[in-house]
Design a protein around this motif. Structure first.
Motif, PDB file in Angstrom:
ATOM      1  N   ASP A  19       0.805  -1.214   0.000  1.00 30.60           N
ATOM      2  CA  ASP A  19       0.000   0.000   0.000  1.00 30.60           C
ATOM      3  C   ASP A  19       0.844   1.272   0.000  1.00 30.60           C
ATOM      4  OD1 ASP A  19      -2.420  -1.444   0.066  1.00 30.60           O
ATOM      5  OD2 ASP A  19      -2.248  -1.681   2.237  1.00 30.60           O
ATOM      6  N   GLY A  20       2.169   1.125  -0.064  1.00 28.40           N
ATOM      7  CA  GLY A  20       3.064   2.273  -0.082  1.00 28.40           C
ATOM      8  C   GLY A  20       3.435   2.808   1.295  1.00 28.40           C
ATOM      9  N   ASN A  21       3.085   2.055   2.350  1.00 27.20           N
ATOM     10  CA  ASN A  21       3.425   2.465   3.714  1.00 27.20           C
ATOM     11  C   ASN A  21       4.830   2.006   4.076  1.00 27.20           C
ATOM     12  OD1 ASN A  21       0.754   3.481   4.248  1.00 27.20           O
ATOM     13  ND2 ASN A  21       0.103   1.348   4.364  1.00 27.20           N
ATOM     14  N   PRO A  22       5.600   2.830   4.776  1.00 27.79           N
ATOM     15  CA  PRO A  22       6.950   2.426   5.165  1.00 27.79           C
ATOM     16  C   PRO A  22       6.918   1.310   6.212  1.00 27.79           C
ATOM     17  CG  PRO A  22       6.427   4.577   6.084  1.00 27.79           C
ATOM     18  CD  PRO A  22       5.279   4.186   5.218  1.00 27.79           C
ATOM     19  N   VAL A  23       7.815   0.353   6.056  1.00 30.68           N
ATOM     20  CA  VAL A  23       7.939  -0.782   6.962  1.00 30.68           C
ATOM     21  C   VAL A  23       9.417  -0.987   7.252  1.00 30.68           C
ATOM     22  CG1 VAL A  23       7.553  -3.273   7.218  1.00 30.68           C
ATOM     23  CG2 VAL A  23       5.895  -1.889   5.982  1.00 30.68           C
ATOM     24  N   THR A  24       9.756  -1.270   8.500  1.00 31.83           N
ATOM     25  CA  THR A  24      11.134  -1.604   8.867  1.00 31.83           C
ATOM     26  C   THR A  24      11.207  -3.092   9.157  1.00 31.83           C
ATOM     27  OG1 THR A  24      11.466   0.590   9.823  1.00 31.83           O
ATOM     28  CG2 THR A  24      13.045  -1.115  10.440  1.00 31.83           C
ATOM     29  N   LEU A  25      12.151  -3.757   8.501  1.00 33.61           N
ATOM     30  CA  LEU A  25      12.337  -5.197   8.660  1.00 33.61           C
ATOM     31  C   LEU A  25      13.733  -5.477   9.190  1.00 33.61           C
ATOM     32  CD1 LEU A  25      10.962  -6.363   5.181  1.00 33.61           C
ATOM     33  CD2 LEU A  25       9.695  -6.189   7.318  1.00 33.61           C
ATOM     34  N   THR A  26      13.879  -6.650   9.804  1.00 37.14           N
ATOM     35  CA  THR A  26      15.195  -7.102  10.215  1.00 37.14           C
ATOM     36  C   THR A  26      15.375  -8.542   9.751  1.00 37.14           C
ATOM     37  OG1 THR A  26      16.751  -7.299  12.057  1.00 37.14           O
ATOM     38  CG2 THR A  26      14.483  -7.909  12.517  1.00 37.14           C
ATOM     39  N   ALA A  27      16.597  -8.897   9.408  1.00 37.69           N
ATOM     40  CA  ALA A  27      16.914 -10.263   8.992  1.00 37.69           C
ATOM     41  C   ALA A  27      17.215 -11.087  10.241  1.00 37.69           C
ATOM     42  CB  ALA A  27      18.113 -10.268   8.051  1.00 37.69           C
ATOM     43  N   VAL A  28      16.507 -12.219  10.379  1.00 40.48           N
ATOM     44  CA  VAL A  28      16.732 -13.115  11.521  1.00 40.48           C
ATOM     45  C   VAL A  28      16.974 -14.519  10.999  1.00 40.48           C
ATOM     46  CG1 VAL A  28      15.397 -11.738  13.163  1.00 40.48           C
ATOM     47  CG2 VAL A  28      14.258 -13.510  11.868  1.00 40.48           C
ATOM     48  N   GLU A  29      17.789 -15.271  11.707  1.00 38.07           N
ATOM     49  CA  GLU A  29      18.114 -16.633  11.307  1.00 38.07           C
ATOM     50  C   GLU A  29      16.877 -17.523  11.381  1.00 38.07           C
ATOM     51  OE1 GLU A  29      21.398 -20.059  12.415  1.00 38.07           O
ATOM     52  OE2 GLU A  29      21.538 -18.089  13.351  1.00 38.07           O
ATOM     53  N   SER A  30      16.705 -18.393  10.387  1.00 40.80           N
ATOM     54  CA  SER A  30      15.522 -19.243  10.321  1.00 40.80           C
ATOM     55  C   SER A  30      15.779 -20.441   9.417  1.00 40.80           C
ATOM     56  CB  SER A  30      14.342 -18.447   9.776  1.00 40.80           C
ATOM     57  OG  SER A  30      13.196 -19.239   9.689  1.00 40.80           O
ATOM     58  N   ASP A  31      14.941 -21.475   9.567  1.00 41.77           N
ATOM     59  CA  ASP A  31      14.949 -22.620   8.648  1.00 41.77           C
ATOM     60  C   ASP A  31      13.801 -22.436   7.671  1.00 41.77           C
ATOM     61  OD1 ASP A  31      17.106 -24.027   9.695  1.00 41.77           O
ATOM     62  OD2 ASP A  31      15.871 -25.063  11.167  1.00 41.77           O
ATOM     63  N   GLY A  32      14.083 -22.071   6.454  1.00 44.19           N
ATOM     64  CA  GLY A  32      13.043 -21.914   5.450  1.00 44.19           C
ATOM     65  C   GLY A  32      12.379 -20.550   5.477  1.00 44.19           C
ATOM     66  N   CYS A  33      11.261 -20.431   4.752  1.00 42.24           N
ATOM     67  CA  CYS A  33      10.587 -19.151   4.553  1.00 42.24           C
ATOM     68  C   CYS A  33       9.444 -18.882   5.525  1.00 42.24           C
ATOM     69  CB  CYS A  33      10.027 -19.083   3.133  1.00 42.24           C
ATOM     70  SG  CYS A  33      11.276 -19.183   1.850  1.00 42.24           S
ATOM     71  N   ASN A  34       9.062 -19.865   6.340  1.00 38.28           N
ATOM     72  CA  ASN A  34       7.928 -19.670   7.245  1.00 38.28           C
ATOM     73  C   ASN A  34       8.171 -18.497   8.179  1.00 38.28           C
ATOM     74  OD1 ASN A  34       6.507 -21.803   6.168  1.00 38.28           O
ATOM     75  ND2 ASN A  34       7.271 -23.276   7.664  1.00 38.28           N
ATOM     76  N   GLY A  35       7.183 -17.582   8.223  1.00 37.53           N
ATOM     77  CA  GLY A  35       7.284 -16.402   9.071  1.00 37.53           C
ATOM     78  C   GLY A  35       7.915 -15.198   8.409  1.00 37.53           C
ATOM     79  N   CYS A  36       8.360 -15.349   7.166  1.00 35.08           N
ATOM     80  CA  CYS A  36       8.982 -14.224   6.472  1.00 35.08           C
ATOM     81  C   CYS A  36       7.918 -13.192   6.100  1.00 35.08           C
ATOM     82  CB  CYS A  36       9.705 -14.689   5.217  1.00 35.08           C
ATOM     83  SG  CYS A  36      10.605 -13.353   4.378  1.00 35.08           S
TER      84      CYS A  36
END
Length: 78
Positions: A19-36
């Motif tokens: 929708d064009g809203n700013p979002v801040t993300l962080t990279a965290v260790e994980s097994d696979g894509c679940n929760g991305c």
């Protein structure tokens, strides 16, 4: 072929959501894509992003898979 973008674990990145809203993300260790965040936001992996960022263990220098999680601002709307 362009070079993959490597985001360190715990590194914060800023993007815009669908929708064009700013979002801040962080990279965290994980097994696979679940929760991305990218998988959840679009209902499926965001192909351009997934192809541009080294998130799989087989393509990262540290050998660790990562996902991207949203950082919620403290004191936001309740």
């Amino acid at each position: 072929m362009s070079e993959l973008v490597y985001v360190n674990i715990d590194k914060k990145i800023g993007i815009l959501d669908n929708d064009g809203n700013p979002v801040t993300l962080t990279a965290v260790e994980s097994d696979g894509c679940n929760g991305c965040w990218f998988k959840r936001e679009a209902g499926k992996p965001q192909e351009p992003f997934c192809k541009a960022v080294a998130c799989g263990d087989y393509e990262r220098l540290d050998g660790k898979s990562v996902i991207f999680q949203e950082i919620k601002e403290k004191g936001g709307e309740e």
